[in-house]
Write an enzyme that holds these catalytic residues in place. Sequence first.
Site: not given
Ligand code: KIV
Length: 274
Positions: A48-49, A117, A186
């Site tokens: 979700d980044s 995730k 993280e």
């Molecule tokens: O959203 C994302 O890219 C993540 C990573 C930083 C692990 O959760």
Amino acid sequence: MESKSRVRIPDLLGMKRSGRKITMLTAYDATMARLLDNAGIDVLLVGDSLGMVVLGEESTLGVTLEMMVHHTRAVVNGARRALVVADMPFLSYQASMRDAVKNAGRLMQQGGAAAVKLEGGTAAAATIRRLTDCGIPVMGHIGLVPQSVHQLGGFRPVGRTGVEADALLRDAEAVEAAGAFALVLESMPAELAGRITAGRSIPTIGIGAGVECDGQVLVSYDAFGFFDAFVPRFVKRYAELGTAVTEAARRYIEEVRKGEFPSAEHSISAGSGS
Ligand code: KIV
């Protein structure tokens, strides 16, 4: 030489046991997924980044399930070998178990992800249990959990005090006991991530969590130099593609303005086939 066969969840557990490091990068579209897959990446995370690095938001909170399904489908279309894991966005799994099951199901059924995730430790354990009971593989995520950025008071490392470190050790235990197949750690001290990794039988995948994790993940836009609005200290730049794209665009603009592009070579003449 990478095996050409699809990476599956038991392979990740096998990698932890054999000591072979797991590699994970984020992807948000089919082209990037194909490039990373060709390089031999084990896991593609549709993070979700994307809210920050693709959509230009200041946090991940505005990302919706519809966006995640859309981008997950694209990544799945580009990935031949990598395991594709889709992030459950903010409030898609916290409000009720029913929401969590339905929304994780959509990421798999409509998005085509092999797993989801979600962020959270002990507080997320019951949800992880329910999803895994439904046959939905879950990757956990503890430490700096970006969906709680306001509660944390910013994107900051966690686990530096004894109290926070103990809580993270308990979180990792709860996530494993609930049935998660892997755990993202993280932004925490390397020594703490090492203790968590040694104490767990599921693989840990670190981002800003030192070398002792069973694998590593980076946001691809950070690692390849596309995104520089905010670059955490733990990011290593493997390329400066942002600069390369700007430079290429400058050359294009100049050549178009001067009438140098398209040249005869890039023009269609009568009867020239394609
Ligand atoms: O959203 C994302 O890219 C993540 C990573 C930083 C692990 O959760």
